[in-house]
Design a protein around this motif. Structure first.
Motif, PDB file in Angstrom:
ATOM      1  N   MET A 177       0.840  -1.185   0.000  1.00  0.00           N
ATOM      2  CA  MET A 177       0.000   0.000   0.000  1.00  0.00           C
ATOM      3  C   MET A 177       0.886   1.250   0.000  1.00  0.00           C
ATOM      4  SD  MET A 177      -3.294  -0.803   2.320  1.00  0.00           S
ATOM      5  CE  MET A 177      -2.598  -1.563   3.743  1.00  0.00           C
ATOM      6  N   PRO A 178       0.590   2.219  -0.865  1.00  0.00           N
ATOM      7  CA  PRO A 178       1.450   3.399  -0.958  1.00  0.00           C
ATOM      8  C   PRO A 178       1.353   4.316   0.270  1.00  0.00           C
ATOM      9  CG  PRO A 178      -0.415   3.612  -2.418  1.00  0.00           C
ATOM     10  CD  PRO A 178      -0.454   2.222  -1.852  1.00  0.00           C
ATOM     11  N   GLN A 179       0.279   4.233   1.046  1.00  0.00           N
ATOM     12  CA  GLN A 179       0.137   5.102   2.208  1.00  0.00           C
ATOM     13  C   GLN A 179       1.170   4.771   3.282  1.00  0.00           C
ATOM     14  OE1 GLN A 179      -2.264   3.324   0.827  1.00  0.00           O
ATOM     15  NE2 GLN A 179      -4.205   4.411   0.732  1.00  0.00           N
ATOM     16  N   LEU A 180       1.669   3.544   3.290  1.00  0.00           N
ATOM     17  CA  LEU A 180       2.579   3.113   4.337  1.00  0.00           C
ATOM     18  C   LEU A 180       4.040   3.428   4.017  1.00  0.00           C
ATOM     19  CD1 LEU A 180       0.948  -0.295   5.235  1.00  0.00           C
ATOM     20  CD2 LEU A 180       0.679   1.892   6.379  1.00  0.00           C
ATOM     21  N   ASN A 181       4.303   3.921   2.826  1.00  0.00           N
ATOM     22  CA  ASN A 181       5.664   4.254   2.453  1.00  0.00           C
ATOM     23  C   ASN A 181       5.903   5.739   2.753  1.00  0.00           C
ATOM     24  OD1 ASN A 181       8.173   4.468   1.408  1.00  0.00           O
ATOM     25  ND2 ASN A 181       7.595   4.037  -0.718  1.00  0.00           N
ATOM     26  N   PRO A 182       6.534   6.075   3.894  1.00  0.00           N
ATOM     27  CA  PRO A 182       6.681   7.488   4.260  1.00  0.00           C
ATOM     28  C   PRO A 182       7.716   8.228   3.424  1.00  0.00           C
ATOM     29  CG  PRO A 182       7.767   6.113   5.884  1.00  0.00           C
ATOM     30  CD  PRO A 182       7.074   5.186   4.923  1.00  0.00           C
ATOM     31  N   LEU A 183       8.624   7.530   2.778  1.00  0.00           N
ATOM     32  CA  LEU A 183       9.671   8.198   2.017  1.00  0.00           C
ATOM     33  C   LEU A 183       9.088   9.011   0.857  1.00  0.00           C
ATOM     34  CD1 LEU A 183      12.681   8.652   1.739  1.00  0.00           C
ATOM     35  CD2 LEU A 183      12.778   6.651   0.260  1.00  0.00           C
ATOM     36  N   LYS A 184       8.118   8.459   0.166  1.00  0.00           N
ATOM     37  CA  LYS A 184       7.511   9.148  -0.968  1.00  0.00           C
ATOM     38  C   LYS A 184       6.808  10.430  -0.491  1.00  0.00           C
ATOM     39  CE  LYS A 184       4.907   6.531  -3.351  1.00  0.00           C
ATOM     40  NZ  LYS A 184       3.830   5.796  -4.014  1.00  0.00           N
ATOM     41  N   TRP A 185       6.068  10.360   0.598  1.00  0.00           N
ATOM     42  CA  TRP A 185       5.332  11.517   1.093  1.00  0.00           C
ATOM     43  C   TRP A 185       6.269  12.536   1.724  1.00  0.00           C
ATOM     44  CZ3 TRP A 185       0.974  11.777  -1.093  1.00  0.00           C
ATOM     45  CH2 TRP A 185       0.295  10.623  -1.421  1.00  0.00           C
ATOM     46  N   PHE A 186       7.339  12.062   2.343  1.00  0.00           N
ATOM     47  CA  PHE A 186       8.309  12.994   2.925  1.00  0.00           C
ATOM     48  C   PHE A 186       9.031  13.766   1.831  1.00  0.00           C
ATOM     49  CE2 PHE A 186      12.514  14.066   4.646  1.00  0.00           C
ATOM     50  CZ  PHE A 186      12.106  14.862   5.702  1.00  0.00           C
ATOM     51  N   ASN A 187       9.351  13.110   0.740  1.00  0.00           N
ATOM     52  CA  ASN A 187       9.989  13.803  -0.390  1.00  0.00           C
ATOM     53  C   ASN A 187       9.053  14.866  -0.974  1.00  0.00           C
ATOM     54  OD1 ASN A 187      12.377  12.434  -0.217  1.00  0.00           O
ATOM     55  ND2 ASN A 187      11.782  10.875  -1.697  1.00  0.00           N
ATOM     56  N   MET A 188       7.778  14.530  -1.121  1.00  0.00           N
ATOM     57  CA  MET A 188       6.814  15.491  -1.640  1.00  0.00           C
ATOM     58  C   MET A 188       6.690  16.684  -0.684  1.00  0.00           C
ATOM     59  SD  MET A 188       2.833  14.858  -2.667  1.00  0.00           S
ATOM     60  CE  MET A 188       3.265  13.419  -3.606  1.00  0.00           C
ATOM     61  N   PHE A 189       6.649  16.418   0.592  1.00  0.00           N
ATOM     62  CA  PHE A 189       6.579  17.468   1.601  1.00  0.00           C
ATOM     63  C   PHE A 189       7.815  18.366   1.540  1.00  0.00           C
ATOM     64  CE2 PHE A 189       7.640  18.756   5.979  1.00  0.00           C
ATOM     65  CZ  PHE A 189       6.534  19.528   6.271  1.00  0.00           C
ATOM     66  N   THR A 190       8.991  17.769   1.426  1.00  0.00           N
ATOM     67  CA  THR A 190      10.241  18.528   1.375  1.00  0.00           C
ATOM     68  C   THR A 190      10.319  19.386   0.116  1.00  0.00           C
ATOM     69  OG1 THR A 190      11.322  16.728   2.555  1.00  0.00           O
ATOM     70  CG2 THR A 190      12.744  18.344   1.505  1.00  0.00           C
ATOM     71  N   TYR A 191       9.961  18.847  -1.035  1.00  0.00           N
ATOM     72  CA  TYR A 191      10.017  19.607  -2.282  1.00  0.00           C
ATOM     73  C   TYR A 191       9.013  20.757  -2.277  1.00  0.00           C
ATOM     74  CZ  TYR A 191      12.916  15.865  -4.154  1.00  0.00           C
ATOM     75  OH  TYR A 191      13.914  14.957  -4.367  1.00  0.00           O
ATOM     76  N   SER A 192       7.837  20.517  -1.737  1.00  0.00           N
ATOM     77  CA  SER A 192       6.850  21.593  -1.709  1.00  0.00           C
ATOM     78  C   SER A 192       7.316  22.732  -0.806  1.00  0.00           C
ATOM     79  CB  SER A 192       5.489  21.068  -1.256  1.00  0.00           C
ATOM     80  OG  SER A 192       5.575  20.592   0.074  1.00  0.00           O
ATOM     81  N   TRP A 193       7.948  22.433   0.325  1.00  0.00           N
ATOM     82  CA  TRP A 193       8.435  23.504   1.189  1.00  0.00           C
ATOM     83  C   TRP A 193       9.659  24.204   0.602  1.00  0.00           C
ATOM     84  CZ3 TRP A 193       6.183  26.356   4.527  1.00  0.00           C
ATOM     85  CH2 TRP A 193       5.061  25.875   5.172  1.00  0.00           C
ATOM     86  N   LEU A 194      10.433  23.506  -0.195  1.00  0.00           N
ATOM     87  CA  LEU A 194      11.529  24.175  -0.900  1.00  0.00           C
ATOM     88  C   LEU A 194      10.983  25.191  -1.900  1.00  0.00           C
ATOM     89  CD1 LEU A 194      14.074  21.283  -1.512  1.00  0.00           C
ATOM     90  CD2 LEU A 194      14.387  23.311  -0.099  1.00  0.00           C
ATOM     91  N   ILE A 195       9.899  24.834  -2.578  1.00  0.00           N
ATOM     92  CA  ILE A 195       9.271  25.762  -3.514  1.00  0.00           C
ATOM     93  C   ILE A 195       8.696  26.942  -2.761  1.00  0.00           C
ATOM     94  CG2 ILE A 195       7.317  26.035  -5.088  1.00  0.00           C
ATOM     95  CD1 ILE A 195       7.889  23.132  -5.995  1.00  0.00           C
ATOM     96  N   PHE A 196       7.960  26.676  -1.675  1.00  0.00           N
ATOM     97  CA  PHE A 196       7.372  27.768  -0.898  1.00  0.00           C
ATOM     98  C   PHE A 196       8.439  28.662  -0.293  1.00  0.00           C
ATOM     99  CE2 PHE A 196       3.528  24.928  -0.099  1.00  0.00           C
ATOM    100  CZ  PHE A 196       2.816  25.506  -1.131  1.00  0.00           C
ATOM    101  N   GLY A 197       9.559  28.109   0.084  1.00  0.00           N
ATOM    102  CA  GLY A 197      10.588  28.894   0.753  1.00  0.00           C
ATOM    103  C   GLY A 197      11.552  29.609  -0.162  1.00  0.00           C
TER     104      GLY A 197
END
Length: 55
Positions: free
Chosen positions: A1-21
């Motif tokens: 299940m993709p919800q249990l893989n935190p690496l993918k969501w953490f990368n998305m979170f990190t990239y989005s905050w890099l864009i915002f910042g």
């Protein structure tokens, strides 16, 4: 299940905050205002004394 893989969501979170910042503040700084606010006068108007009719 993709919800249990935190690496993918953490990368998305990190990239989005890099864009915002990094990108968005630069775009906000480029906004120019159509007219600058004028400075207020430093001198206050002189008040004339009030003449009371019963004094």
């Amino acid at each position: 299940m993709p919800q249990l893989n935190p690496l993918k969501w953490f990368n998305m979170f990190t990239y989005s905050w890099l864009i915002f910042g990094s990108i968005i503040p630069m775009k906000i700084k480029q906004i120019t205002w159509p007219s600058l606010p004028e400075s207020k006068k430093t001198q206050k108007p002189k008040a004339t004394p009030w003449s009371w009719p019963w004094a």
